[in-house]
Design a protein around this motif. Sequence first.
Motif, PDB file in Angstrom:
ATOM      1  N   ASP A   1     -38.745  26.091  20.960  1.00 28.80           N
ATOM      2  CA  ASP A   1     -40.099  25.327  20.574  1.00 28.80           C
ATOM      3  C   ASP A   1     -41.222  26.164  20.346  1.00 28.80           C
ATOM      4  OD1 ASP A   1     -40.009  26.124  23.172  1.00 28.80           O
ATOM      5  OD2 ASP A   1     -40.281  24.068  23.814  1.00 28.80           O
ATOM      6  N   THR A   2     -40.999  27.513  20.927  1.00 28.48           N
ATOM      7  CA  THR A   2     -42.097  28.406  20.680  1.00 28.48           C
ATOM      8  C   THR A   2     -42.167  29.302  19.326  1.00 28.48           C
ATOM      9  OG1 THR A   2     -40.690  29.862  21.949  1.00 28.48           O
ATOM     10  CG2 THR A   2     -42.416  28.937  23.057  1.00 28.48           C
ATOM     11  N   ALA A   3     -41.092  29.046  18.400  1.00 29.23           N
ATOM     12  CA  ALA A   3     -40.832  29.835  17.148  1.00 29.23           C
ATOM     13  C   ALA A   3     -42.083  29.300  16.241  1.00 29.23           C
ATOM     14  CB  ALA A   3     -39.528  29.510  16.595  1.00 29.23           C
ATOM     15  N   ARG A   4     -42.307  30.109  15.130  1.00 33.80           N
ATOM     16  CA  ARG A   4     -43.239  29.601  14.106  1.00 33.80           C
ATOM     17  C   ARG A   4     -42.827  28.441  13.223  1.00 33.80           C
ATOM     18  NH1 ARG A   4     -43.976  33.363  10.615  1.00 33.80           N
ATOM     19  NH2 ARG A   4     -42.257  34.884  11.340  1.00 33.80           N
ATOM     20  N   ALA A   5     -43.737  27.583  12.789  1.00 36.56           N
ATOM     21  CA  ALA A   5     -43.455  26.597  11.944  1.00 36.56           C
ATOM     22  C   ALA A   5     -42.194  27.121  10.749  1.00 36.56           C
ATOM     23  CB  ALA A   5     -44.665  25.986  11.391  1.00 36.56           C
ATOM     24  N   ALA A   6     -42.644  28.203  10.059  1.00 33.31           N
ATOM     25  CA  ALA A   6     -41.779  28.943   9.083  1.00 33.31           C
ATOM     26  C   ALA A   6     -40.037  28.939   9.359  1.00 33.31           C
ATOM     27  CB  ALA A   6     -42.050  30.007   8.606  1.00 33.31           C
ATOM     28  N   ILE A   7     -40.056  29.045  10.792  1.00 33.78           N
ATOM     29  CA  ILE A   7     -38.558  29.427  11.330  1.00 33.78           C
ATOM     30  C   ILE A   7     -38.080  28.223  11.670  1.00 33.78           C
ATOM     31  CG2 ILE A   7     -37.477  30.516  13.174  1.00 33.78           C
ATOM     32  CD1 ILE A   7     -38.777  32.448  11.246  1.00 33.78           C
ATOM     33  N   LYS A   8     -38.696  26.958  12.307  1.00 37.25           N
ATOM     34  CA  LYS A   8     -38.351  25.892  12.526  1.00 37.25           C
ATOM     35  C   LYS A   8     -37.994  24.984  11.287  1.00 37.25           C
ATOM     36  CE  LYS A   8     -41.403  25.004  16.722  1.00 37.25           C
ATOM     37  NZ  LYS A   8     -42.455  24.461  17.314  1.00 37.25           N
ATOM     38  N   ALA A   9     -38.772  25.282  10.388  1.00 41.90           N
ATOM     39  CA  ALA A   9     -38.363  24.687   9.063  1.00 41.90           C
ATOM     40  C   ALA A   9     -36.852  24.959   8.520  1.00 41.90           C
ATOM     41  CB  ALA A   9     -39.398  24.889   7.874  1.00 41.90           C
ATOM     42  N   LYS A  10     -36.286  26.134   8.817  1.00 41.25           N
ATOM     43  CA  LYS A  10     -34.880  26.394   8.445  1.00 41.25           C
ATOM     44  C   LYS A  10     -33.877  26.037   9.670  1.00 41.25           C
ATOM     45  CE  LYS A  10     -36.482  28.917   5.070  1.00 41.25           C
ATOM     46  NZ  LYS A  10     -35.846  28.780   3.397  1.00 41.25           N
ATOM     47  N   ALA A  11     -34.459  25.698  10.618  1.00 45.52           N
ATOM     48  CA  ALA A  11     -33.430  25.467  11.729  1.00 45.52           C
ATOM     49  C   ALA A  11     -32.849  24.098  11.618  1.00 45.52           C
ATOM     50  CB  ALA A  11     -33.905  25.673  13.067  1.00 45.52           C
ATOM     51  N   ARG A  12     -31.709  23.812  12.016  1.00 47.06           N
ATOM     52  CA  ARG A  12     -30.877  22.473  12.292  1.00 47.06           C
ATOM     53  C   ARG A  12     -31.815  21.657  13.223  1.00 47.06           C
ATOM     54  NH1 ARG A  12     -24.913  21.483  14.429  1.00 47.06           N
ATOM     55  NH2 ARG A  12     -24.896  23.721  14.168  1.00 47.06           N
ATOM     56  N   SER A  13     -31.829  22.208  14.426  1.00 47.61           N
ATOM     57  CA  SER A  13     -32.751  21.524  15.411  1.00 47.61           C
ATOM     58  C   SER A  13     -33.554  22.799  16.237  1.00 47.61           C
ATOM     59  CB  SER A  13     -31.785  20.735  16.341  1.00 47.61           C
ATOM     60  OG  SER A  13     -31.182  19.756  15.949  1.00 47.61           O
ATOM     61  N   VAL A  14     -34.511  21.979  16.974  1.00 47.82           N
ATOM     62  CA  VAL A  14     -35.475  22.818  17.790  1.00 47.82           C
ATOM     63  C   VAL A  14     -35.197  22.443  19.161  1.00 47.82           C
ATOM     64  CG1 VAL A  14     -37.767  23.519  18.293  1.00 47.82           C
ATOM     65  CG2 VAL A  14     -37.166  23.053  16.148  1.00 47.82           C
ATOM     66  N   TYR A  15     -34.855  23.367  20.139  1.00 48.01           N
ATOM     67  CA  TYR A  15     -34.832  23.249  21.616  1.00 48.01           C
ATOM     68  C   TYR A  15     -35.745  23.841  22.460  1.00 48.01           C
ATOM     69  CZ  TYR A  15     -30.129  21.358  20.395  1.00 48.01           C
ATOM     70  OH  TYR A  15     -29.123  20.420  19.885  1.00 48.01           O
ATOM     71  N   ALA A  16     -35.810  23.498  23.545  1.00 46.22           N
ATOM     72  CA  ALA A  16     -36.739  23.961  24.436  1.00 46.22           C
ATOM     73  C   ALA A  16     -36.259  25.274  25.040  1.00 46.22           C
ATOM     74  CB  ALA A  16     -37.028  22.951  25.689  1.00 46.22           C
ATOM     75  N   GLY A  17     -35.298  25.782  24.813  1.00 47.96           N
ATOM     76  CA  GLY A  17     -34.463  27.039  25.309  1.00 47.96           C
ATOM     77  C   GLY A  17     -33.224  27.128  24.682  1.00 47.96           C
ATOM     78  N   VAL A  18     -32.661  28.191  25.235  1.00 49.93           N
ATOM     79  CA  VAL A  18     -31.149  28.526  24.945  1.00 49.93           C
ATOM     80  C   VAL A  18     -30.357  27.745  25.757  1.00 49.93           C
ATOM     81  CG1 VAL A  18     -29.430  30.215  25.053  1.00 49.93           C
ATOM     82  CG2 VAL A  18     -31.624  30.797  24.065  1.00 49.93           C
ATOM     83  N   GLY A  19     -30.528  27.323  27.079  1.00 46.17           N
ATOM     84  CA  GLY A  19     -29.919  26.774  27.792  1.00 46.17           C
ATOM     85  C   GLY A  19     -29.588  25.182  27.359  1.00 46.17           C
ATOM     86  N   ARG A  20     -30.932  24.661  26.978  1.00 43.17           N
ATOM     87  CA  ARG A  20     -30.924  23.538  26.369  1.00 43.17           C
ATOM     88  C   ARG A  20     -29.872  23.324  25.033  1.00 43.17           C
ATOM     89  NH1 ARG A  20     -35.434  20.061  27.638  1.00 43.17           N
ATOM     90  NH2 ARG A  20     -35.700  20.306  29.825  1.00 43.17           N
ATOM     91  N   MET A  21     -29.887  24.300  24.153  1.00 45.40           N
ATOM     92  CA  MET A  21     -28.915  24.244  23.215  1.00 45.40           C
ATOM     93  C   MET A  21     -27.646  24.256  23.422  1.00 45.40           C
ATOM     94  SD  MET A  21     -26.843  26.048  21.139  1.00 45.40           S
ATOM     95  CE  MET A  21     -27.342  27.820  20.947  1.00 45.40           C
ATOM     96  N   LEU A  22     -27.291  25.170  24.647  1.00 47.33           N
ATOM     97  CA  LEU A  22     -25.835  25.288  24.723  1.00 47.33           C
ATOM     98  C   LEU A  22     -25.241  24.162  25.562  1.00 47.33           C
ATOM     99  CD1 LEU A  22     -26.145  28.898  26.348  1.00 47.33           C
ATOM    100  CD2 LEU A  22     -25.184  28.173  24.336  1.00 47.33           C
ATOM    101  N   GLU A  23     -26.114  23.517  26.405  1.00 48.45           N
ATOM    102  CA  GLU A  23     -25.807  22.234  27.100  1.00 48.45           C
ATOM    103  C   GLU A  23     -25.508  20.882  26.077  1.00 48.45           C
ATOM    104  OE1 GLU A  23     -24.831  22.018  30.152  1.00 48.45           O
ATOM    105  OE2 GLU A  23     -26.033  23.583  31.451  1.00 48.45           O
ATOM    106  N   ALA A  24     -26.294  21.020  24.974  1.00 43.81           N
ATOM    107  CA  ALA A  24     -26.239  19.922  23.846  1.00 43.81           C
ATOM    108  C   ALA A  24     -25.193  20.001  23.178  1.00 43.81           C
ATOM    109  CB  ALA A  24     -27.519  19.890  23.368  1.00 43.81           C
ATOM    110  N   ASN A  25     -24.562  21.313  23.032  1.00 41.52           N
ATOM    111  CA  ASN A  25     -23.272  21.511  22.215  1.00 41.52           C
ATOM    112  C   ASN A  25     -22.056  22.051  23.026  1.00 41.52           C
ATOM    113  OD1 ASN A  25     -24.434  21.332  19.326  1.00 41.52           O
ATOM    114  ND2 ASN A  25     -26.095  22.431  20.312  1.00 41.52           N
ATOM    115  N   ILE A  26     -21.989  21.757  24.416  1.00 41.55           N
ATOM    116  CA  ILE A  26     -20.688  22.371  24.975  1.00 41.55           C
ATOM    117  C   ILE A  26     -19.663  21.657  24.886  1.00 41.55           C
ATOM    118  CG2 ILE A  26     -21.153  21.084  27.112  1.00 41.55           C
ATOM    119  CD1 ILE A  26     -20.830  23.656  28.791  1.00 41.55           C
TER     120      ILE A  26
END
Length: 257
Positions: A232-257
Amino acid sequence: MKIAASDYDGTLFRNEEISPADAEGVRHWRAAGNKFGVVTGRDYGMLAPQLKYYGIESDYAVCNNGGLICRADGTPLWQGEIPLTVLAEMVKDPGVRRSFHFAFSAADTTYLYHESEGSWISREARQWDFAIVPIEEQDILSLPQIHQFSLGYPDPEEALEVSKRINARFGDVVHAYPNRCSVDVTPKGISKEQGIRKLVAIMGWSDPEIFSIGDEINDLPMIEAFNGFTVDTARAAIKAKARSVYAGVGRMLEANI
């Protein structure tokens, strides 16, 4: 098989730390039988002490924007190569010479010269106890195999400008990636995407799911190639290319475990 591939600076390492939530997310991910590694612009020697300090265990490291692939213990598995004659010519470029430092990455050593006020290389070396070897300009042609040449500037705009200049002049041999105030120069064809693909081939991992996450321009190859994520701290241009935006790496890992 699930393989997580996390950028370091600005993604796993944010606000000058790896958060307890992110460290816990990595532990849960690996405990479930999945693989985790950092895919970074840093040298292994600049990365490993920090991961150890924060209790992050991993299964591999792709360093220097794909230029160096290592086992978790730092054993090199593969590295790219920039011709030394090209490096000797590149350091004469006026835009390159405005850099705070010239750092040359070999498989197990970082070579440094042209360091001036504003550079962070020696400061981090002292803080995290990794060794750097000082050289002079005349030593470039005697260096061992170099897979990344790193520069530093006072602001991201200048880093972007110099990256474009390097790619225009030397783009048939190398590619320059701007990463905030840094510029990382790798052999042409090297990227974080390429590094992950080569890692998978070397390790013999069969048709794994890749979960990549990053926050900057040099992360876009792996974000786009693997339908990856950002923070969520990335620039808008990077967020536009991503599948989803997470509050951190841990959140991404927990969501996809």
